[in-house]
Design an enzyme around this catalytic site. Structure first.
Site, mmCIF file in Angstrom:
data_model
loop_
_atom_site.group_PDB
_atom_site.id
_atom_site.type_symbol
_atom_site.label_atom_id
_atom_site.label_comp_id
_atom_site.label_asym_id
_atom_site.label_seq_id
_atom_site.Cartn_x
_atom_site.Cartn_y
_atom_site.Cartn_z
ATOM 1 N N TYR A 163 10.807 73.019 2.502
ATOM 2 C CA TYR A 163 11.712 72.042 2.777
ATOM 3 C C TYR A 163 11.311 71.291 3.643
ATOM 4 O O TYR A 163 11.600 69.799 3.262
ATOM 5 C CB TYR A 163 13.163 73.062 3.562
ATOM 6 N N GLU A 170 10.078 62.842 0.687
ATOM 7 C CA GLU A 170 11.120 61.901 0.408
ATOM 8 C C GLU A 170 11.076 60.676 1.439
ATOM 9 O O GLU A 170 11.335 59.440 1.113
ATOM 10 C CB GLU A 170 12.424 62.698 0.324
HETATM 11 C C1 LIG Z 1 23.678 58.677 -2.820
HETATM 12 C C2 LIG Z 1 22.501 58.964 -2.026
HETATM 13 C C3 LIG Z 1 22.560 60.325 -1.080
HETATM 14 C C4 LIG Z 1 21.625 60.564 -0.126
HETATM 15 C C5 LIG Z 1 21.732 61.775 0.709
HETATM 16 C C6 LIG Z 1 20.788 61.961 1.645
HETATM 17 C C7 LIG Z 1 21.094 63.214 2.544
HETATM 18 C C8 LIG Z 1 19.692 64.005 2.502
HETATM 19 C C9 LIG Z 1 19.582 65.376 3.282
HETATM 20 C C10 LIG Z 1 18.746 66.333 2.783
HETATM 21 C C11 LIG Z 1 18.102 66.237 1.593
HETATM 22 C C12 LIG Z 1 17.482 67.505 1.098
HETATM 23 C C13 LIG Z 1 16.281 67.082 0.346
HETATM 24 C C14 LIG Z 1 15.628 68.143 -0.612
HETATM 25 O O1 LIG Z 1 15.604 67.488 -2.031
HETATM 26 C C15 LIG Z 1 14.360 68.470 -0.204
HETATM 27 C C16 LIG Z 1 13.823 69.689 -1.036
HETATM 28 O O2 LIG Z 1 14.572 70.490 -1.819
HETATM 29 S S1 LIG Z 1 12.405 70.024 -0.543
HETATM 30 C C17 LIG Z 1 12.072 71.466 -1.524
HETATM 31 C C18 LIG Z 1 12.461 72.833 -0.759
HETATM 32 N N1 LIG Z 1 13.623 72.946 -1.156
HETATM 33 C C19 LIG Z 1 14.334 74.246 -0.911
HETATM 34 O O3 LIG Z 1 13.876 75.169 -0.668
HETATM 35 C C20 LIG Z 1 15.535 73.923 -1.547
HETATM 36 C C21 LIG Z 1 16.485 75.318 -0.982
HETATM 37 N N2 LIG Z 1 17.758 74.931 -1.207
HETATM 38 C C22 LIG Z 1 18.432 75.474 -1.923
HETATM 39 O O4 LIG Z 1 18.206 76.313 -2.513
HETATM 40 C C23 LIG Z 1 19.989 74.911 -1.912
HETATM 41 O O5 LIG Z 1 20.378 75.312 -0.572
HETATM 42 C C24 LIG Z 1 20.740 75.063 -3.055
HETATM 43 C C25 LIG Z 1 20.146 74.758 -4.299
HETATM 44 C C26 LIG Z 1 21.821 74.248 -2.782
HETATM 45 C C27 LIG Z 1 21.154 76.674 -3.162
HETATM 46 O O6 LIG Z 1 22.424 76.957 -2.355
HETATM 47 P P1 LIG Z 1 23.124 78.214 -2.045
HETATM 48 O O7 LIG Z 1 22.363 79.003 -1.024
HETATM 49 O O8 LIG Z 1 24.584 77.877 -1.952
HETATM 50 O O9 LIG Z 1 22.638 79.003 -3.223
HETATM 51 P P2 LIG Z 1 21.865 80.502 -3.472
HETATM 52 O O10 LIG Z 1 20.891 80.128 -4.168
HETATM 53 O O11 LIG Z 1 21.925 81.339 -2.365
HETATM 54 O O12 LIG Z 1 23.264 80.883 -4.547
HETATM 55 C C28 LIG Z 1 24.216 81.584 -4.241
HETATM 56 C C29 LIG Z 1 24.891 82.339 -5.238
HETATM 57 O O13 LIG Z 1 24.774 81.512 -6.453
HETATM 58 C C30 LIG Z 1 24.123 82.135 -7.533
HETATM 59 N N3 LIG Z 1 23.604 81.172 -8.303
HETATM 60 C C31 LIG Z 1 23.364 80.001 -7.648
HETATM 61 N N4 LIG Z 1 23.096 79.000 -8.856
HETATM 62 C C32 LIG Z 1 22.811 79.782 -9.758
HETATM 63 C C33 LIG Z 1 22.233 79.539 -11.014
HETATM 64 N N5 LIG Z 1 21.703 78.453 -11.647
HETATM 65 N N6 LIG Z 1 22.162 80.745 -11.822
HETATM 66 C C34 LIG Z 1 22.549 81.781 -11.557
HETATM 67 N N7 LIG Z 1 23.138 82.169 -10.459
HETATM 68 C C35 LIG Z 1 23.355 81.236 -9.349
HETATM 69 C C36 LIG Z 1 22.975 82.758 -6.620
HETATM 70 O O14 LIG Z 1 22.359 83.849 -7.340
HETATM 71 C C37 LIG Z 1 23.660 83.586 -5.664
HETATM 72 O O15 LIG Z 1 24.388 84.837 -6.115
HETATM 73 P P3 LIG Z 1 24.669 85.900 -5.112
HETATM 74 O O16 LIG Z 1 25.132 85.485 -3.745
HETATM 75 O O17 LIG Z 1 25.424 86.790 -5.950
HETATM 76 O O18 LIG Z 1 23.211 86.611 -5.065
#
Ligand SMILES: CCCCCCCCCCCCC[C@@H](O)CC(=O)SCCNC(=O)CCNC(=O)[C@H](O)C(C)(C)COP(=O)(O)OP(=O)(O)OC[C@H]1O[C@@H](n2cnc3c(N)ncnc32)[C@H](O)[C@@H]1OP(=O)(O)O
Length: 241
Positions: A163, A170
């Protein structure tokens, strides 16, 4: 907070809280996650082959841009998934994550050819690719109820390094874009004009960079809480959006 001895009962309570989703939604999610895993794997292989052939990352973005734009834009479905309630993720967290990625791809890297060979671009490309292969394969195996522990471990540990590295890539890329944006006044609207509004993309980019300061720690802390919940079975009470 639950102790580790309570893990069994915590999992049962968590499962009981989960809303069952329809077979159609499950089938769509399996298709979506397999497609996304495959897309990011294709990107990984293309990047690896490019580097092996050319021995440099110069020209890499140009060679993979179509695939990147397609799969990163396809991620907009994630907002649809949470809006429809078929995944239990926060619209806010997903919205910030997806919009910042779309912005990086379309309004920075794709729009400014002069920065496509920057080290920052290489850094975020590699980090996003590793992250997304792990994340989408996690979701796929989870939906199929056959989640290998090493994927779960990777999803909830590697982000600790990936992250900040992705964010650094970025920010370096936006920073590299600033002189070009200032010189050309791209996407800017100067007064006087018929709409009587002014917009300076240069200052907009600076404000986007500043917005990482309050937003990134919140995303990172969210992931650390998810890590405690998934790997250590803690019950986390999160506020609604
Ligand atoms: C207009 C201009 C706007 C500019 C804004 C600028 C602001 C910038 C601020 C920060 C920027 C971030 C930059 C970013 O791009 C950098 C990177 O990504 S670097 C790479 C490293 N990144 C990561 O490791 C990302 C980690 N982050 C995440 O994974 C996210 O937080 C997120 C993708 C949003 C996930 O969020 P969340 O924790 O809510 O999800 P979970 O994965 O835990 O899922 C929760 C439950 O939902 C189920 N789920 C989710 N998605 C799916 C799917 N596609 N299919 C099936 N199931 C899904 C998941 O299994 C969980 O279920 P359960 O709780 O039952 O297990």
């Amino acid at each position: 907070m639950a102790s580790s001895e309570d893990e069994g009962s915590v999992e049962e309570k968590e499962n009981a809280k989960k809303k069952p989703i329809s077979a159609v939604a499950t089938a769509w999610l399996i298709f979506y996650n397999i497609a996304m895993t495959a897309g990011w794997l294709v990107l990984a292989i293309s990047m690896f082959r490019f580097y092996m052939d050319k021995g440099t990352h110069k020209g890499l973005y140009r060679s993979i841009q179509k695939t990147l734009k397609f799969f990163q834009t396809f991620a907009l479905f994630e907002l649809v998934h949470c809006a429809l309630g078929i995944v239990r993720t926060s619209v806010l967290v997903t919205g910030v994550q997806v919009s910042s990625r779309i912005f990086m791809v379309w309004f920075i890297t794709n729009s400014i050819k002069q920065i496509q060979n920057e080290n920052g671009v290489l850094l975020f490309l590699v980090v996003w690719t590793v992250t997304e292969i792990i994340r989408y394969s996690y979701y796929t195996f989870n939906l199929l109820n056959h989640l290998p522990y090493f994927i779960k471990w990777a999803r909830y540990n590697l982000f600790i390094v990936l992250y900040p590295a992705g964010v650094a890539g970025e920010l370096l890329t936006i920073y590299a874009a600033l002189p070009y944006v200032r010189k050309t006044a791209m996407y800017s609207l100067r007064l006087p004009n018929k709409y009587n509004v002014s917009f300076d993309y240069y200052y907009f980019l600076i404000s986007v960079m500043c917005s990482y300061i309050p937003l990134f720690p919140q995303l990172y802390l969210h992931m650390l809480r998810q890590r405690r919940r998934v790997l250590h079975g803690e019950v986390i009470v999160e506020k609604d959006d």
